[in-house]
Scaffold this motif. Structure first.
Motif, mmCIF file in Angstrom:
data_model
loop_
_atom_site.group_PDB
_atom_site.id
_atom_site.type_symbol
_atom_site.label_atom_id
_atom_site.label_comp_id
_atom_site.label_asym_id
_atom_site.label_seq_id
_atom_site.Cartn_x
_atom_site.Cartn_y
_atom_site.Cartn_z
ATOM 1 N N HIS A 193 0.574 -9.366 4.289
ATOM 2 C CA HIS A 193 1.906 -10.110 3.995
ATOM 3 C C HIS A 193 1.603 -11.592 4.799
ATOM 4 O O HIS A 193 0.640 -12.204 4.664
ATOM 5 N N GLY A 194 2.691 -12.018 5.278
ATOM 6 C CA GLY A 194 2.510 -13.267 6.059
ATOM 7 C C GLY A 194 1.566 -13.318 7.441
ATOM 8 O O GLY A 194 1.014 -14.393 7.533
ATOM 9 N N LEU B 278 -16.993 -7.342 -0.875
ATOM 10 C CA LEU B 278 -16.711 -6.843 -2.046
ATOM 11 C C LEU B 278 -17.029 -5.368 -2.098
ATOM 12 O O LEU B 278 -16.589 -4.528 -2.776
ATOM 13 N N HIS C 184 -2.423 -11.497 -5.090
ATOM 14 C CA HIS C 184 -1.084 -11.633 -4.996
ATOM 15 C C HIS C 184 -0.429 -10.383 -5.898
ATOM 16 O O HIS C 184 -0.970 -10.288 -7.004
ATOM 17 N N ARG D 140 2.025 -22.961 -4.646
ATOM 18 C CA ARG D 140 2.220 -23.168 -2.924
ATOM 19 C C ARG D 140 0.952 -23.742 -2.535
ATOM 20 O O ARG D 140 0.683 -24.573 -1.668
ATOM 21 N N VAL E 274 -0.705 -18.764 -0.785
ATOM 22 C CA VAL E 274 -0.351 -19.874 0.033
ATOM 23 C C VAL E 274 -1.149 -19.861 1.493
ATOM 24 O O VAL E 274 -1.555 -20.574 2.114
HETATM 25 N N1 ACO Z 1 -10.029 -9.352 -1.996
HETATM 26 C C1 ACO Z 1 -10.654 -8.471 -2.641
HETATM 27 N N2 ACO Z 1 -10.311 -7.920 -3.708
HETATM 28 C C2 ACO Z 1 -8.726 -7.830 -3.863
HETATM 29 C C3 ACO Z 1 -7.846 -8.818 -3.083
HETATM 30 C C4 ACO Z 1 -8.637 -9.506 -1.887
HETATM 31 N N3 ACO Z 1 -7.784 -10.274 -1.138
HETATM 32 N N4 ACO Z 1 -6.786 -8.508 -3.295
HETATM 33 C C5 ACO Z 1 -6.767 -7.608 -4.288
HETATM 34 N N5 ACO Z 1 -7.890 -7.280 -4.800
HETATM 35 C C6 ACO Z 1 -8.429 -6.221 -5.791
HETATM 36 C C7 ACO Z 1 -8.140 -4.757 -5.123
HETATM 37 O O1 ACO Z 1 -9.515 -4.391 -4.593
HETATM 38 C C8 ACO Z 1 -7.884 -4.217 -6.214
HETATM 39 O O2 ACO Z 1 -9.197 -3.891 -7.078
HETATM 40 P P1 ACO Z 1 -9.404 -2.679 -7.994
HETATM 41 O O3 ACO Z 1 -8.356 -2.520 -9.057
HETATM 42 O O4 ACO Z 1 -10.791 -2.676 -8.318
HETATM 43 O O5 ACO Z 1 -9.312 -1.256 -7.046
HETATM 44 C C9 ACO Z 1 -6.991 -4.950 -7.201
HETATM 45 O O6 ACO Z 1 -7.307 -6.635 -6.718
HETATM 46 C C10 ACO Z 1 -5.482 -4.830 -6.955
HETATM 47 O O7 ACO Z 1 -5.374 -5.056 -5.390
HETATM 48 P P2 ACO Z 1 -4.003 -4.331 -4.808
HETATM 49 O O8 ACO Z 1 -4.331 -4.573 -3.326
HETATM 50 O O9 ACO Z 1 -3.787 -2.951 -5.381
HETATM 51 O O10 ACO Z 1 -3.089 -5.188 -5.497
HETATM 52 P P3 ACO Z 1 -1.544 -5.420 -4.700
HETATM 53 O O11 ACO Z 1 -0.601 -6.046 -5.804
HETATM 54 O O12 ACO Z 1 -1.092 -4.172 -4.279
HETATM 55 O O13 ACO Z 1 -1.653 -6.351 -3.240
HETATM 56 C C11 ACO Z 1 -2.012 -7.947 -1.889
HETATM 57 C C12 ACO Z 1 -1.270 -7.515 -3.234
HETATM 58 C C13 ACO Z 1 -1.447 -7.221 -0.696
HETATM 59 C C14 ACO Z 1 -1.515 -9.496 -1.745
HETATM 60 C C15 ACO Z 1 -3.701 -8.157 -2.063
HETATM 61 O O14 ACO Z 1 -4.002 -8.756 -2.985
HETATM 62 C C16 ACO Z 1 -4.223 -8.395 -0.484
HETATM 63 O O15 ACO Z 1 -4.200 -7.348 0.260
HETATM 64 N N6 ACO Z 1 -4.540 -9.551 -0.303
HETATM 65 C C17 ACO Z 1 -5.080 -9.967 1.025
HETATM 66 C C18 ACO Z 1 -4.047 -10.160 2.130
HETATM 67 C C19 ACO Z 1 -3.167 -11.346 1.818
HETATM 68 O O16 ACO Z 1 -3.732 -12.485 1.558
HETATM 69 N N7 ACO Z 1 -2.076 -11.235 2.001
HETATM 70 C C20 ACO Z 1 -1.154 -12.358 1.679
HETATM 71 C C21 ACO Z 1 -0.261 -12.162 0.239
HETATM 72 S S1 ACO Z 1 0.568 -13.615 0.036
HETATM 73 C C22 ACO Z 1 2.053 -13.494 0.986
HETATM 74 O O17 ACO Z 1 2.499 -12.406 1.241
HETATM 75 C C23 ACO Z 1 2.471 -14.776 1.377
#
Ligand code: ACO
Length: 424
Positions: A255-256, A283, A294, A303, A357
């Motif tokens: 998250h943040g 990856l 997201h 944003r 963001v």
């Molecule tokens: N890098 C690589 N692959 C990713 C990423 C990433 N940052 N985010 C999602 N994916 C891929 C996952 O590996 C997954 O692939 P698969 O279907 O082949 O297994 C698919 O996309 C879905 O990912 P989930 O984690 O299940 O998606 P979810 O909606 O649950 O999570 C989240 C969203 C938590 C933001 C995720 O994208 C993540 O962990 N990002 C990195 C951390 C981050 O930047 N967080 C800030 C979010 S914005 C905020 O809170 C203000």
């Protein structure tokens, strides 16, 4: 049985009758998830509340607060305006804005007992832990904090809490309960920036940029931390308990907390030439790239676009703001981030995964001379407006305590061996 058959047919007919295709698809996904998995991992796509505070159009990349685009508010309006809007549903008149600013200033000091606790806290504590603990401590001097069903009190308490939020950080950073005494501030954003960087807060162009960033973070529907605030509030716990929980949720790297991790990631990559290798390695190992992806956006986070297009070029090309904090090392990190964005768009764009963001915001904060461990507290200083608006709203709706269910996957009931035969 025939009754059941009729109900199932009724469900089918109702789904067919939904004209809004997007909504129809959402309901079908919910039903299919339930049938396939028997539960909803991460509550994805499950509406649990009716809210009027903000809206995200994840397909088109539009975020609105009470109907107004967040990016336009960031560009043209103040922290006070947006706070008033989120709490009262409409933008303030000039005199209302002024009154709110005065209320922030009149309430910004924290109780000496809380200030002493903050000064005594271990310097190694993460600032998000300090913020969360500081908010909980603020409940001590507020004798009526447990009266959570009075709308007027909830609104007043929210303003008081928002006003004290930067002071928690300011006292902890400076180790001085009176760190801002004798200083006048024109706006609340100026005071917040003062709590992080007193020198910069004297320069209007920096305050303006900082304020834009705060407004971009002000609300974002039922994200993880806002959900936490509402879930705790649904048990009729106090505003302080609810916001403290929200802060803990926001601190997580998914998250943040991602904004801090992005800068760490950029520091881990030696040069733009190493970016492709870094991303592909991550990856392959199914690791996340921080600041990317997201739950709701299926396109570029608006944003993130705003920061990338409106703020970073000013800082890194040095057109208007004299970016004293832009060192050679930071300039290099900016270049690495640009290359990283390019590679991420190439590898993950087809999966509709884009920078969020947190990908770009840390570079702005770094240019302001703010340490990465404080980045997420700045996110919280924007988001506190939204958390309070949601919490106040939650106390007004016909509340049902948040208490979802689970798909039990453990042992069936077992016999315990008791008595002499169980002893060995
Ligand atoms: N890098 C690589 N692959 C990713 C990423 C990433 N940052 N985010 C999602 N994916 C891929 C996952 O590996 C997954 O692939 P698969 O279907 O082949 O297994 C698919 O996309 C879905 O990912 P989930 O984690 O299940 O998606 P979810 O909606 O649950 O999570 C989240 C969203 C938590 C933001 C995720 O994208 C993540 O962990 N990002 C990195 C951390 C981050 O930047 N967080 C800030 C979010 S914005 C905020 O809170 C203000």
């Amino acid at each position: 049985m025939s009754d059941k058959k009729e109900t199932i047919k009724d469900i089918y007919d109702r789904l067919q009758g939904i004209e809004d295709e997007e909504l129809q698809e959402k309901y079908i996904t919910i039903i299919l998830t339930l049938l396939e998995k028997g539960y909803f991992p991460g509550l994805a796509g499950i509406p649990v509340v009716k809210s009027r505070v903000s809206k995200v159009d994840g397909e088109n990349g539009v975020l609105t607060y009470r109907g107004y685009k967040a990016t336009e508010l960031a560009q043209h309006y103040s922290y006070e305006d947006v706070c008033f809007l989120l709490l009262h549903e409409d933008l303030p008149l000039p005199e209302e804005r002024e009154k709110l600013c005065k209320r922030f200033m009149d309430n910004k000091e924290i109780d000496p007992s809380v200030a002493r606790t903050l000064v005594a806290m271990d310097d190694n504590l993460h600032p998000m832990n300090v913020l969360s603990a500081g908010v909980l401590n603020l409940q001590g001097p507020d004798k009526t904090a447990r009266e959570v069903l009075d709308y007027n009190q909830n609104m007043k308490r929210s303003i008081r809490l928002i006003a004290k939020f930067p002071s928690i950080i300011g006292v902890f950073r400076s180790n001085d309960p009176d760190y801002a005494s004798g200083r006048d501030f024109d706006t609340f954003a100026e005071y917040i920036l003062y709590s992080f960087n007193p020198e910069l807060s004297e320069k209007k162009e920096w305050v303006d940029m900082f304020e834009e960033l705060l407004i971009l973070h002000a609300d974002h529907t039922l994200n993880n931390s806002t959900f936490s605030a509402r879930a705790v509030g649904s048990a009729q716990a106090s505003l302080y308990s609810s916001i403290s929980s929200a802060i803990n949720s926001l601190s997580g790297p998914l998250h943040g907390g991602a904004n801090e991790r992005v800068i760490e990631m950029l520091a881990d990559i030696d040069s733009p030439a190493d970016v492709e290798k870094y991303v592909d390695h991550k990856l392959e190992r199914k690791e996340k790239i921080m600041g990317v992806g997201h739950r709701v956006y299926k396109t570029y986070d608006p944003r993130a676009i705003y920061i990338k297009e409106n703020m970073l070029p000013v800082l890194f090309n040095g057109k208007e703001v004299k970016a004293s904090g832009v060192t050679e090392e930071l300039q290099e990190q900016y270049e690495i981030a640009q290359k990283l964005e390019e590679v991420v768009l190439d590898r993950l764009g087809p999966k509709r995964i884009y920078p969020n963001v947190d990908f770009w915001s840390g570079l702005v904060l770094r240019a302001m001379g703010i340490e990465p461990s404080f980045f997420t507290t700045i996110f919280a200083l924007g988001r506190i407006m939204g958390w309070c608006a949601h919490w106040v709203e939650h106390m007004e709706v016909t509340n049902k305590i948040y208490r979802p269910t689970q798909l039990y996957d453990g042992f069936e009931e077992r016999e315990l061996l008791v008595g002499p035969e169980s002893e060995n």
